[in-house]
Design a protein around this motif. Structure first.
Motif, PDB file in Angstrom:
ATOM      1  N   VAL A 124      30.484  51.499  31.050  1.00  0.00           N
ATOM      2  CA  VAL A 124      30.088  50.122  30.782  1.00  0.00           C
ATOM      3  C   VAL A 124      31.324  49.268  31.014  1.00  0.00           C
ATOM      4  O   VAL A 124      32.428  49.637  30.588  1.00  0.00           O
ATOM      5  N   ILE A 125      31.138  48.147  31.691  1.00  0.00           N
ATOM      6  CA  ILE A 125      32.261  47.263  32.004  1.00  0.00           C
ATOM      7  C   ILE A 125      32.110  45.972  31.215  1.00  0.00           C
ATOM      8  O   ILE A 125      31.073  45.300  31.299  1.00  0.00           O
ATOM      9  N   ASP A 126      33.142  45.634  30.478  1.00  0.00           N
ATOM     10  CA  ASP A 126      33.141  44.413  29.683  1.00  0.00           C
ATOM     11  C   ASP A 126      33.149  43.197  30.611  1.00  0.00           C
ATOM     12  O   ASP A 126      33.635  43.252  31.750  1.00  0.00           O
ATOM     13  N   THR A 127      32.635  42.109  30.110  1.00  0.00           N
ATOM     14  CA  THR A 127      32.509  40.876  30.885  1.00  0.00           C
ATOM     15  C   THR A 127      33.840  40.401  31.441  1.00  0.00           C
ATOM     16  O   THR A 127      33.923  39.972  32.596  1.00  0.00           O
ATOM     17  N   ASN A 128      34.902  40.487  30.652  1.00  0.00           N
ATOM     18  CA  ASN A 128      36.193  39.978  31.125  1.00  0.00           C
ATOM     19  C   ASN A 128      36.672  40.723  32.366  1.00  0.00           C
ATOM     20  O   ASN A 128      37.325  40.143  33.226  1.00  0.00           O
ATOM     21  N   VAL A 129      36.325  41.980  32.496  1.00  0.00           N
ATOM     22  CA  VAL A 129      36.729  42.767  33.669  1.00  0.00           C
ATOM     23  C   VAL A 129      35.916  42.326  34.890  1.00  0.00           C
ATOM     24  O   VAL A 129      36.469  42.141  35.982  1.00  0.00           O
ATOM     25  N   VAL A 130      34.628  42.134  34.715  1.00  0.00           N
ATOM     26  CA  VAL A 130      33.774  41.687  35.827  1.00  0.00           C
ATOM     27  C   VAL A 130      34.218  40.313  36.312  1.00  0.00           C
ATOM     28  O   VAL A 130      34.358  40.079  37.519  1.00  0.00           O
ATOM     29  N   ILE A 131      34.460  39.395  35.391  1.00  0.00           N
ATOM     30  CA  ILE A 131      34.868  38.038  35.758  1.00  0.00           C
ATOM     31  C   ILE A 131      36.210  38.062  36.478  1.00  0.00           C
ATOM     32  O   ILE A 131      36.403  37.407  37.508  1.00  0.00           O
ATOM     33  N   SER A 132      37.149  38.820  35.950  1.00  0.00           N
ATOM     34  CA  SER A 132      38.454  38.931  36.585  1.00  0.00           C
ATOM     35  C   SER A 132      38.322  39.487  38.003  1.00  0.00           C
ATOM     36  O   SER A 132      38.956  38.988  38.937  1.00  0.00           O
ATOM     37  N   ALA A 133      37.493  40.494  38.172  1.00  0.00           N
ATOM     38  CA  ALA A 133      37.271  41.079  39.496  1.00  0.00           C
ATOM     39  C   ALA A 133      36.684  40.063  40.460  1.00  0.00           C
ATOM     40  O   ALA A 133      37.138  39.936  41.606  1.00  0.00           O
ATOM     41  N   MET A 134      35.684  39.347  40.019  1.00  0.00           N
ATOM     42  CA  MET A 134      34.968  38.414  40.889  1.00  0.00           C
ATOM     43  C   MET A 134      35.823  37.228  41.323  1.00  0.00           C
ATOM     44  O   MET A 134      35.713  36.767  42.452  1.00  0.00           O
ATOM     45  N   PHE A 135      36.656  36.730  40.416  1.00  0.00           N
ATOM     46  CA  PHE A 135      37.410  35.515  40.720  1.00  0.00           C
ATOM     47  C   PHE A 135      38.882  35.744  41.042  1.00  0.00           C
ATOM     48  O   PHE A 135      39.490  34.935  41.728  1.00  0.00           O
ATOM     49  N   PHE A 136      39.464  36.821  40.546  1.00  0.00           N
ATOM     50  CA  PHE A 136      40.915  36.962  40.662  1.00  0.00           C
ATOM     51  C   PHE A 136      41.377  38.237  41.363  1.00  0.00           C
ATOM     52  O   PHE A 136      42.542  38.347  41.721  1.00  0.00           O
ATOM     53  N   GLY A 137      40.508  39.230  41.531  1.00  0.00           N
ATOM     54  CA  GLY A 137      40.854  40.433  42.277  1.00  0.00           C
ATOM     55  C   GLY A 137      41.610  41.461  41.460  1.00  0.00           C
ATOM     56  O   GLY A 137      41.279  41.728  40.317  1.00  0.00           O
ATOM     57  N   GLY A 138      42.634  42.055  42.065  1.00  0.00           N
ATOM     58  CA  GLY A 138      43.476  43.033  41.391  1.00  0.00           C
ATOM     59  C   GLY A 138      42.755  44.328  41.048  1.00  0.00           C
ATOM     60  O   GLY A 138      41.791  44.724  41.701  1.00  0.00           O
ATOM     61  N   LYS A 139      43.243  44.983  40.001  1.00  0.00           N
ATOM     62  CA  LYS A 139      42.671  46.266  39.583  1.00  0.00           C
ATOM     63  C   LYS A 139      41.198  46.148  39.175  1.00  0.00           C
ATOM     64  O   LYS A 139      40.408  47.044  39.483  1.00  0.00           O
ATOM     65  N   PRO A 140      40.799  45.056  38.501  1.00  0.00           N
ATOM     66  CA  PRO A 140      39.364  44.934  38.197  1.00  0.00           C
ATOM     67  C   PRO A 140      38.499  44.934  39.461  1.00  0.00           C
ATOM     68  O   PRO A 140      37.436  45.555  39.492  1.00  0.00           O
TER      69      PRO A 140
END
Length: 132
Positions: free
Chosen positions: A4-20
């Motif tokens: 399960v992926i917490d919301t903050n990880v999904v948002i970070s991935a979608m907008f900021f990239g990096g490890k998420p």
């Protein structure tokens, strides 16, 4: 492996990239099985919309619906009250009911639990290190 992926990880991935973003790419590439409930998917959408308004010039890396199409949807059959932030209980409920091994999060309220029943709660970096 179900996670399960917490919301903050999904948002970070979608907008900021990096490890998420690397984590989401592995899910899309069938490296891991992400599990969501309707409550989690709704939170993803609400926060994505809010962050999109806050950063209007920052494009999403891919649409949320595309990511969600790679996720298994479940209806949790159990209520859990273990987080100091009651909004985070939905992640525990989803993970426990789906038989997940991990919740991947950047939220201290979840991370401080470390493990709930058979579910480990880890950061993106910790998860990617374990799953090399």
């Amino acid at each position: 492996m179900k996670i399960v992926i917490d919301t903050n990880v999904v948002i970070s991935a979608m907008f900021f990239g990096g490890k998420p973003f690397s984590l989401l790419q592995r899910i899309i590439g069938n490296g891991f099985d992400a599990v969501v409930s309707d409550d989690i998917a709704a939170e993803y959408a609400e926060v994505m919309e809010r962050i999109g308004r806050k950063y209007p010039n920052r494009p999403q890396r891919f649409p949320l619906d595309s990511f969600l199409s790679f996720c298994e949807r479940i209806v949790p059959s159990r209520k859990i009250d273990a987080c100091r932030d009651p909004d985070d209980n939905k992640f525990l409920e989803c993970a426990v009911c789906a038989g997940c091994l991990y919740i991947v999060s950047g939220d201290e309220d979840l991370l401080s639990i470390k493990q709930f029943e058979n579910v480990k709660i880890v950061t993106v970096a910790e998860f990617l290190e374990v799953c090399k």
